[in-house]
Design a protein around this motif. Structure first.
Motif, short mmCIF file in Angstrom:
data_model
loop_
_atom_site.label_atom_id
_atom_site.label_comp_id
_atom_site.label_asym_id
_atom_site.label_seq_id
_atom_site.Cartn_x
_atom_site.Cartn_y
_atom_site.Cartn_z
N GLN A 23 0.83 -1.20 0.00
CA GLN A 23 0.00 0.00 0.00
C GLN A 23 0.87 1.26 0.00
OE1 GLN A 23 -2.42 -0.78 3.48
NE2 GLN A 23 -4.18 -1.40 2.24
N ALA A 24 1.96 1.23 0.77
CA ALA A 24 2.86 2.37 0.79
C ALA A 24 3.52 2.57 -0.57
CB ALA A 24 3.92 2.17 1.87
N THR A 25 3.88 1.47 -1.23
CA THR A 25 4.48 1.57 -2.57
C THR A 25 3.50 2.16 -3.57
OG1 THR A 25 5.88 -0.35 -2.09
CG2 THR A 25 5.60 0.26 -4.41
N LEU A 26 2.22 1.76 -3.46
CA LEU A 26 1.19 2.31 -4.35
C LEU A 26 1.02 3.81 -4.09
CD1 LEU A 26 -1.01 1.98 -6.47
CD2 LEU A 26 -2.58 1.32 -4.63
N GLY A 27 1.04 4.20 -2.81
CA GLY A 27 0.95 5.62 -2.49
C GLY A 27 2.11 6.41 -3.08
N GLU A 28 3.28 5.80 -3.07
CA GLU A 28 4.45 6.45 -3.66
C GLU A 28 4.28 6.62 -5.16
OE1 GLU A 28 9.33 5.85 -3.62
OE2 GLU A 28 7.99 4.22 -3.01
N SER A 29 3.69 5.62 -5.82
CA SER A 29 3.44 5.71 -7.27
C SER A 29 2.41 6.79 -7.58
CB SER A 29 2.97 4.36 -7.80
OG SER A 29 3.95 3.37 -7.60
N ARG B 182 0.09 1.17 -12.14
CA ARG B 182 -0.66 -0.09 -12.33
C ARG B 182 0.15 -1.29 -11.83
NH1 ARG B 182 -2.31 2.64 -17.18
NH2 ARG B 182 -0.60 1.68 -18.33
N ALA B 183 1.48 -1.24 -12.01
CA ALA B 183 2.32 -2.32 -11.50
C ALA B 183 2.26 -2.37 -9.98
CB ALA B 183 3.76 -2.15 -11.98
N ALA B 184 2.29 -1.18 -9.35
CA ALA B 184 2.20 -1.13 -7.88
C ALA B 184 0.84 -1.62 -7.40
CB ALA B 184 2.46 0.29 -7.40
N LEU B 185 -0.22 -1.28 -8.13
CA LEU B 185 -1.56 -1.77 -7.75
C LEU B 185 -1.63 -3.28 -7.87
CD1 LEU B 185 -4.50 -1.31 -7.00
CD2 LEU B 185 -5.00 -0.92 -9.43
N ALA B 186 -1.06 -3.83 -8.94
CA ALA B 186 -1.04 -5.29 -9.10
C ALA B 186 -0.25 -5.95 -7.98
CB ALA B 186 -0.45 -5.66 -10.47
N LEU C 221 0.05 -4.78 -4.97
CA LEU C 221 -0.80 -4.70 -3.77
C LEU C 221 -1.85 -5.82 -3.79
CD1 LEU C 221 -1.97 -3.38 -1.25
CD2 LEU C 221 -3.21 -1.79 -2.74
N LEU C 222 -2.49 -6.00 -4.93
CA LEU C 222 -3.49 -7.08 -5.04
C LEU C 222 -2.84 -8.45 -4.88
CD1 LEU C 222 -5.57 -5.64 -8.03
CD2 LEU C 222 -6.16 -5.60 -5.60
N GLN C 223 -1.61 -8.57 -5.37
CA GLN C 223 -0.87 -9.82 -5.21
C GLN C 223 -0.59 -10.09 -3.73
OE1 GLN C 223 2.89 -9.80 -7.23
NE2 GLN C 223 3.52 -11.78 -6.41
N SER C 224 -0.24 -9.05 -2.98
CA SER C 224 0.01 -9.21 -1.54
C SER C 224 -1.25 -9.60 -0.81
CB SER C 224 0.59 -7.92 -0.96
OG SER C 224 1.81 -7.59 -1.57
N ASP C 225 -2.38 -9.01 -1.21
CA ASP C 225 -3.65 -9.36 -0.57
C ASP C 225 -4.04 -10.80 -0.89
OD1 ASP C 225 -6.19 -8.56 0.85
OD2 ASP C 225 -7.03 -9.10 -1.11
N ALA C 226 -3.82 -11.21 -2.14
CA ALA C 226 -4.10 -12.61 -2.51
C ALA C 226 -3.19 -13.56 -1.74
CB ALA C 226 -3.93 -12.80 -4.02
N ALA C 227 -1.93 -13.15 -1.53
CA ALA C 227 -1.00 -13.98 -0.76
C ALA C 227 -1.49 -14.14 0.68
CB ALA C 227 0.39 -13.36 -0.79
#
Length: 470
Positions: free
Chosen positions: A89-95, A157-161, A163-169
């Motif tokens: 989430q922090a990485t997405l915020g940075e993007s 979009r890569a950061a969002l993916a 994030l979704l990957q982390s949630d799926a994990a």
């Protein structure tokens, strides 16, 4: 003139957007590349699946449900997965922040002293000019990069993916956690049952030893029968410590899953379990929606796809606007009195020779995208295989239990008959009794394993279908 300038600017922007659509590509979800059915020997058309069930409905044992609740709250692997989501989430915020201009304030005091000799002024001018000056300045610096080619959008979009990957994990960890708790719990119940059977068998064999001794005194059997009965007794007794060790190790394994110190686990009995019987698998395409690890693999592919888009944008010029402004004065009291300065610069940076970094970056991104694609395909095939294995394990467990009941009845009669023959007939000896008793104990222990296989195959099917995270 201004209107003409605006038209030219709009034309340039429209042209840039047109080229940008050619630079980056739009993501499309990949399908299953391998031909054939994911579920072996099944023709399922009903979309109803046990994966949609909450685990509280799948498991009737209230003690097990309580342990699962505790595990979801306390398990350390699950807590670690949550922290990885926070990182993403922090990485997405940075993007997202990259779309906005950067702004910084820079207060500055500059003290300059020059050499009188270096100025080389005539003698009459010496002292007319100060050799030391102090400049006070407060400035604002701003920089902004226009997202012409989709560089920033692809990174976002890569950061969002990711994030979704982390949630799926995290959800994958939870489904596996539920399965591990349930499987260890059922294994513990099965070990308890095997221990009870073995302890009861030991009591029976101790009684058999006394019976053999009495029959020897009556000259019905020889001393060999007494020795064999004693050996048979110890054969049952020696397995009890191993069963107790397995129970303790399983309790410790469950404690770790619950983030507890090693200790005893409250539990019910194997006989009290009521397995869920309406095992619907749904259609294979639902694995994309239900299995967190499959979703995780797809989001990893999606992130690598956007990284490839990002690598392409490095071949095109970047448009950056920089601005600087503030106030400056030789005297701090006059700092805000008609001392404003500013400059604005807009520039394009087109890479020409970049030591092959852009080409290498693109090749690496494409290779990683292919790797992620194959990993996604592998996750689908693995999921289909796990569903098929769990379903067949359940079916074979049910089949075995029907035959096992008949086997146990026959072996029980065999033990009774051989013991009776040993008392009243010389046509048999204690070896026949020994063989029938050993076969009966093995069948009883196998019967417990049959029940365990049924319970664990339901758990494994539930996990394989993606149940447990809803």
């Amino acid at each position: 003139m201004i209107t003409q300038y605006k038209k030219q600017t709009l034309a340039v922007l429209a042209t840039a957007l047109l080229f940008a659509s050619c630079v980056t590509k739009k993501y499309q979800q990949p399908g299953l590349a391998v031909q054939g059915k994911l579920y072996r020997d099944t023709t399922v058309t009903d979309s109803t699946t046990i994966a949609a069930l909450p685990y509280s409905q799948l498991f009737s044992d209230t003690v097990l449900r309580s342990l699962i609740n505790e595990g979801i709250k306390q398990n350390l692997d699950l807590k670690t997965a949550v922290q990885r989501i926070n990182e993403a989430q922090a990485t997405l915020g940075e993007s997202n922040a990259a779309f906005f201009p950067s702004l910084s304030v820079a207060p500055q005091v500059t003290r300059v002293k020059q050499s009188r000799a270096a100025l080389n002024f005539p003698a009459e001018f010496v002292g007319a000019f100060p050799l030391s000056t102090t400049t006070y300045q407060i400035g604002l610096n701003m920089s902004w990069e226009a997202d012409i080619w989709g560089k920033l959008s692809s990174a976002k979009r890569a950061a969002l993916a990711s994030l979704l990957q982390s949630d799926a994990a995290r959800r994958a960890v939870q489904t596996q956690l539920i399965a591990n708790i349930a499987n260890n719990y059922y294994n513990l119940l099965a070990l308890d049952q095997q221990l009870r059977i073995t302890e009861q068998t030991l009591k029976n064999r101790i009684a058999d030893v006394e019976t053999m001794k009495a029959l020897k005194e009556s000259a019905v059997v020889t001393g060999a029968a007494v020795v064999q009965s004693e050996a048979n007794r110890y054969a049952a007794e020696v397995t009890i410590p191993d069963l107790k060790r397995s129970i303790r190790e399983t309790e410790n394994a469950l404690s770790i899953l619950l983030a507890r110190s090693p200790g005893s686990i409250n539990r019910s009995t194997l006989e009290a379990q009521m397995p869920y019987s309406d095992l619907k698998t749904g259609v294979p395409s639902q694995l994309l929606k239900n299995r967190p690890d499959v979703q995780q693999a797809e989001f990893a592919f999606r992130a690598s796809f956007e990284n490839t888009n990002l690598a392409r944008t490095y071949f095109y010029p970047s448009l950056t606007l920089t601005a600087q402004g503030g106030v400056s004065s030789l005297h701090i009291k006059n700092l805000f009195d008609h001392s404003i300065f500013y400059n604005i610069v807009g520039g394009l940076t087109q890479p020409i020779f970049n030591k092959g970094q852009n080409k290498a970056r693109l090749r690496i991104a494409k290779a990683q995208q292919e790797e992620a694609y194959y990993a996604f395909q592998q996750s689908l095939l693995t999921a289909g295989g796990e569903v098929s294995n769990a379903l067949y394990a359940y079916q074979t467990a049910i089949e075995k239990q029907g035959s096992r009941v008949n086997q146990l009845k026959a072996l029980q009669k065999s033990v009774e008959f051989t013991k009776e023959l040993l008392r009243y007939s010389s046509a048999t000896n204690y070896t026949d009794v020994l063989t029938s008793e050993q076969a009966l104990l093995a069948a009883q222990l196998s019967s417990v394993n049959d029940k365990l296989q049924e319970l664990q195959s339901i758990v494994n099917l539930y996990r394989a279908l993606g149940g447990g995270w809803q």
